[in-house]
Scaffold this motif. Structure first.
Motif, PDB file in Angstrom:
ATOM      1  N   LYS A 460      86.540 114.331  83.342  1.00 46.37           N
ATOM      2  CA  LYS A 460      85.356 113.649  82.830  1.00 46.37           C
ATOM      3  C   LYS A 460      84.145 114.260  83.516  1.00 46.37           C
ATOM      4  N   ILE A 461      83.283 114.877  82.749  1.00 43.21           N
ATOM      5  CA  ILE A 461      82.033 115.349  83.343  1.00 43.21           C
ATOM      6  C   ILE A 461      81.139 114.142  83.601  1.00 43.21           C
ATOM      7  N   GLU A 462      80.110 114.351  84.391  1.00 45.32           N
ATOM      8  CA  GLU A 462      79.135 113.286  84.588  1.00 45.32           C
ATOM      9  C   GLU A 462      78.435 113.031  83.249  1.00 45.32           C
ATOM     10  N   GLN A 463      78.445 111.806  82.782  1.00 45.12           N
ATOM     11  CA  GLN A 463      77.881 111.417  81.489  1.00 45.12           C
ATOM     12  C   GLN A 463      78.521 112.186  80.329  1.00 45.12           C
ATOM     13  N   PRO A 464      79.783 111.928  80.038  1.00 44.98           N
ATOM     14  CA  PRO A 464      80.414 112.593  78.883  1.00 44.98           C
ATOM     15  C   PRO A 464      79.775 112.190  77.559  1.00 44.98           C
ATOM     16  N   VAL A 465      79.131 111.010  77.553  1.00 41.86           N
ATOM     17  CA  VAL A 465      78.362 110.575  76.380  1.00 41.86           C
ATOM     18  C   VAL A 465      77.015 110.054  76.863  1.00 41.86           C
ATOM     19  N   VAL A 466      76.031 110.106  75.975  1.00 39.69           N
ATOM     20  CA  VAL A 466      74.715 109.525  76.253  1.00 39.69           C
ATOM     21  C   VAL A 466      74.491 108.422  75.223  1.00 39.69           C
ATOM     22  N   GLU A 467      74.197 107.207  75.713  1.00 40.42           N
ATOM     23  CA  GLU A 467      74.067 106.063  74.813  1.00 40.42           C
ATOM     24  C   GLU A 467      72.679 105.441  74.890  1.00 40.42           C
ATOM     25  N   VAL A 478      75.392 104.974  65.439  1.00 45.44           N
ATOM     26  CA  VAL A 478      75.234 106.338  64.929  1.00 45.44           C
ATOM     27  C   VAL A 478      75.677 107.306  66.023  1.00 45.44           C
ATOM     28  N   ILE A 479      76.593 108.205  65.673  1.00 43.31           N
ATOM     29  CA  ILE A 479      77.127 109.182  66.626  1.00 43.31           C
ATOM     30  C   ILE A 479      76.743 110.581  66.168  1.00 43.31           C
ATOM     31  N   GLY A 480      76.340 111.404  67.112  1.00 42.40           N
ATOM     32  CA  GLY A 480      76.045 112.796  66.808  1.00 42.40           C
ATOM     33  C   GLY A 480      76.331 113.676  68.002  1.00 42.40           C
ATOM     34  N   ASN A 500      72.915 101.059  67.645  1.00 43.94           N
ATOM     35  CA  ASN A 500      73.252 101.804  68.859  1.00 43.94           C
ATOM     36  C   ASN A 500      73.399 103.279  68.521  1.00 43.94           C
ATOM     37  N   HIS A 501      73.200 104.112  69.513  1.00 42.74           N
ATOM     38  CA  HIS A 501      73.264 105.566  69.317  1.00 42.74           C
ATOM     39  C   HIS A 501      74.079 106.184  70.435  1.00 42.74           C
ATOM     40  N   MET A 502      74.959 107.104  70.068  1.00 47.60           N
ATOM     41  CA  MET A 502      75.756 107.834  71.051  1.00 47.60           C
ATOM     42  C   MET A 502      75.744 109.320  70.719  1.00 47.60           C
ATOM     43  N   GLN A 503      75.404 110.148  71.705  1.00 43.34           N
ATOM     44  CA  GLN A 503      75.568 111.596  71.604  1.00 43.34           C
ATOM     45  C   GLN A 503      76.727 111.995  72.510  1.00 43.34           C
ATOM     46  N   ILE A 504      77.650 112.767  71.978  1.00 38.27           N
ATOM     47  CA  ILE A 504      78.831 113.167  72.745  1.00 38.27           C
ATOM     48  C   ILE A 504      78.553 114.513  73.414  1.00 38.27           C
ATOM     49  N   ARG A 505      78.596 114.543  74.744  1.00 41.23           N
ATOM     50  CA  ARG A 505      78.322 115.758  75.523  1.00 41.23           C
ATOM     51  C   ARG A 505      79.617 116.470  75.932  1.00 41.23           C
ATOM     52  N   PRO A 511      86.386 112.228  75.332  1.00 42.46           N
ATOM     53  CA  PRO A 511      86.179 111.014  76.152  1.00 42.46           C
ATOM     54  C   PRO A 511      86.517 109.748  75.365  1.00 42.46           C
ATOM     55  N   THR A 512      87.790 109.549  75.132  1.00 38.95           N
ATOM     56  CA  THR A 512      88.255 108.469  74.258  1.00 38.95           C
ATOM     57  C   THR A 512      87.766 107.098  74.718  1.00 38.95           C
ATOM     58  N   GLU A 513      87.875 106.830  76.004  1.00 37.21           N
ATOM     59  CA  GLU A 513      87.533 105.497  76.513  1.00 37.21           C
ATOM     60  C   GLU A 513      86.077 105.140  76.207  1.00 37.21           C
ATOM     61  N   GLU A 514      85.161 106.074  76.457  1.00 34.82           N
ATOM     62  CA  GLU A 514      83.734 105.799  76.242  1.00 34.82           C
ATOM     63  C   GLU A 514      83.409 105.638  74.768  1.00 34.82           C
ATOM     64  N   VAL A 515      83.995 106.490  73.933  1.00 34.26           N
ATOM     65  CA  VAL A 515      83.713 106.413  72.495  1.00 34.26           C
ATOM     66  C   VAL A 515      84.341 105.161  71.902  1.00 34.26           C
ATOM     67  N   GLN A 516      85.565 104.834  72.323  1.00 36.56           N
ATOM     68  CA  GLN A 516      86.225 103.637  71.805  1.00 36.56           C
ATOM     69  C   GLN A 516      85.425 102.380  72.151  1.00 36.56           C
ATOM     70  N   SER A 517      84.895 102.337  73.358  1.00 37.22           N
ATOM     71  CA  SER A 517      84.095 101.183  73.776  1.00 37.22           C
ATOM     72  C   SER A 517      82.875 101.006  72.875  1.00 37.22           C
ATOM     73  N   ALA A 518      82.238 102.107  72.517  1.00 35.77           N
ATOM     74  CA  ALA A 518      81.064 102.029  71.643  1.00 35.77           C
ATOM     75  C   ALA A 518      81.458 101.596  70.240  1.00 35.77           C
ATOM     76  N   LEU A 519      82.596 102.090  69.751  1.00 38.58           N
ATOM     77  CA  LEU A 519      83.067 101.687  68.421  1.00 38.58           C
ATOM     78  C   LEU A 519      83.382 100.194  68.377  1.00 38.58           C
ATOM     79  N   ASP A 520      83.948  99.673  69.472  1.00 38.34           N
ATOM     80  CA  ASP A 520      84.310  98.258  69.526  1.00 38.34           C
ATOM     81  C   ASP A 520      83.099  97.335  69.328  1.00 38.34           C
TER      82      ASP A 520
END
Length: 580
Positions: A460-467, A478-480, A500-505, A511-520
């Protein structure tokens, strides 16, 4: 008074369109305005329509504007192709040399100015861009002084006469607009900026600067749009840091050479675009099998084959994750802004050495060539981590090879650099034992394959996603990735819905855990990306649940997303439900 305006200059490629935009935007940036610029250009050296659209604001902006206030046209084609972007109060400043025709459905004002003739009278038609800039300055109600200062800076090496003529060209443009004073009024007067200059760079420059800060001292590459600026930057800068650049005969050689230099202990990388990455696939596999660090920058463009080499697309994602034959560990990361490109480029070299595998920094044409105002970079964040390099190998009772590929719990083996006493080992692209010697033993194969693959399992890099957004129960998520960031953020600000907005870095490992949490947290999900197949949406579906929430929103015409594209899609999904 306006807090922001959008300006575009267009004409035939090779007649100074880029330099016109550069002069205009650089002077405004030096005054403290925030800018976002995007060039549309042909895949030819000369000829073909090109334009440069620049958004100017008193506050930060991260996307191309939906509409247009001022269009500077050096030919009729520029008017025909771009006038529909203009607002009802928009203005076309058209060169009189082509007898401009006003489109029947254009409600704004067309002003004919003899840019070329005025420039010729001053000595050369090349100065028509200065006349156009001067006219624009007057339209915006700005002082000419900062533009004159920039002229002095740009042309002082050419002598006082050239400086004086270019200043005269600026003043001529101002005089032409003054003739239309009452008709134009103050419709485009721009509010004062904070007066504090900012960094202003394209993504490729930020990537290059990040590579330098990250310790890269060698680059091997072959020129290709839109990655060439990285090599050009490095050719200029690397020698000042005792580094060098080699222009190789092709992309295959570039990747293999970078692997060899990394093996020798020098941080090295290469940069290319889709066609070049296709050629590098075997070398990427070699990096994975020999566990040698390798950083590759892929600036995506329109494909397949030669495709649309100067247009926006994000269609290499699946290739970057799954393109190589066989199973190897690989890291794929993607910055979201030009500023982020600096930090993530720097981090790519740490990851490559820590995990001893290929790292792909994924960019796209919009991010790589779009020019943005960038906050001051924090050089205190520079951090060089070289991983498990062993410099002191104890003497052994036997003369066995060093266990370069030792099976370890983490999957990362000890690494020695050439010349290290007692560190000699064999390196080969075939399957090998712990000492590097070739081995076809099934038992060894299982051990080595599992060792290689487990080293990135928990990465996991630091901040695998930005929300952003922060709604616990969002109407829309919205994911991009990469350059869609700005358009999505602006669309969010325009709606009263809970978005909500998520950019995947970090794209791989995912990063399944972070993306799944946002989808939930969301009722519905939109994945916005510039490709036909919805590749990011497919990868999200492969790695998460709630697939029925996801709708893929794709754009593959070679142009970037605009804020209104995202805004319209949000409203459609909310009102009509998720597209099946």
């Amino acid at each position: 008074m306006k807090s922001q305006i959008s300006w575009k200059v267009g004409g035939q490629q090779g007649e100074g369109i880029e330099s016109t935009g550069e002069i205009f935007s650089t002077a405004l940036n030096r005054q403290g305005y925030y800018l976002y610029g995007y060039r549309h250009f042909s895949s030819r050296i000369k000829g073909g329509h090109t334009n440069n659209k620049i958004r100017v604001s008193t506050t930060p902006v991260y996307a191309i504007s939906d509409d247009l206030d001022i269009l500077v046209a050096f030919d009729q084609e520029t008017i025909d192709l771009n006038y529909q972007e203009l607002t009802s109060e928009g203005v076309i400043l058209a060169d009189g040399k082509f007898s401009p025709e006003k489109p029947e459905d254009f409600e704004g004002l067309l002003i004919e100015i003899n840019f070329t003739e005025i420039a010729k009278e001053l000595g050369t038609a090349l100065m028509k861009n200065m006349v156009a800039v001067g006219a624009t300055v007057q339209l915006l109600g700005l002082s000419l002084e900062p533009f004159e200062e920039l002229v002095e800076l740009m042309f002082k090496k050419k002598g006082d006469k050239i400086v004086a003529l270019n200043k005269e060209a600026l003043k001529s443009g101002v005089a032409e607009i003054l003739k239309y004073g009452e008709e134009i009024g103050d419709r485009f007067n721009l509010e004062d900026s904070d007066g504090v200059g900012h960094l202003f760079m394209i993504g490729n420059e930020a990537i290059s600067l990040g590579a330098l800060a990250g310790g890269a001292r060698f680059m091997a590459a072959y020129p290709i749009t839109p990655a060439s600026e990285i090599m050009e930057y490095m050719i200029d800068k690397l020698p000042k840091f005792n580094g060098t650049v080699i222009q190789t005969e092709d992309e295959i050689a570039a990747a293999v050479m970078a692997i060899g230099v990394n093996y020798a202990g020098v941080r090295a990388f290469t940069a290319s675009a889709g066609p070049g990455l296709s050629l590098m696939m075997e070398a990427i596999g070699l990096s994975g099998m020999t566990e040698q660090p390798l950083v590759i920058v892929n600036t995506m463009r329109g494909g397949p084959s030669t495709g649309l080499p100067t247009k926006q697309e994000q269609s290499d994602l699946m290739q970057m994750i799954y393109g190589t034959h066989g199973d190897i560990p690989k890291i794929v990361i993607a910055p979201t802004t030009v500023e982020d490109a600096f930090y993530l480029s720097m981090e790519a070299f740490n990851l490559a050495e820590e995990y001893q595998c290929p790292v792909i920094l994924l960019s796209d044409l919009q991010l790589s060539l779009g020019k943005q105002t960038v906050p001051e970079l924090d050089y205190n964040r520079i951090d060089i981590r070289r991983g498990n390099i062993v410099s002191d190998v104890p003497d052994a009772e036997t003369k066995d090879y060093f266990k370069r590929y030792e099976v370890t719990e983490t999957g990362v083996s000890p690494r020695t650099l050439p010349g290290t006493k007692n560190g000699i080992h064999h390196v080969t692209g075939v399957e090998h034992a712990e000492d590097g010697k070739p081995s076809e033993s099934p038992v060894n194969r299982i051990k080595q394959m599992e060792k290689r693959m487990r080293k990135i399992e928990a990465l996991k890099i630091e901040q695998p996603v930005v929300e952003s957004g922060g709604h616990a129960d969002a109407d829309i998520l919205v994911i991009g990735f990469i350059s869609t960031h700005g358009a999505i953020e602006e669309a969010m600000m325009r709606t009263d819905l809970k978005v909500n907005h998520m950019q995947i870095r970090q794209l791989h490992p995912f990063p399944t855990e972070e993306v799944q949490s946002a989808l939930d947290k969301a009722k519905k999900v939109i994945v916005a990306e510039n490709n036909y197949q919805g590749q990011l949406a497919q990868i999200i579906r492969m790695n998460t649940q709630h697939q029925n929430k996801i709708t893929s929103f794709v754009k593959y015409d070679g142009t970037p997303f605009l804020p209104h594209d995202i805004e319209d899609k949000i409203n459609t999904v909310v009102n009509e439900g998720v597209d099946k």
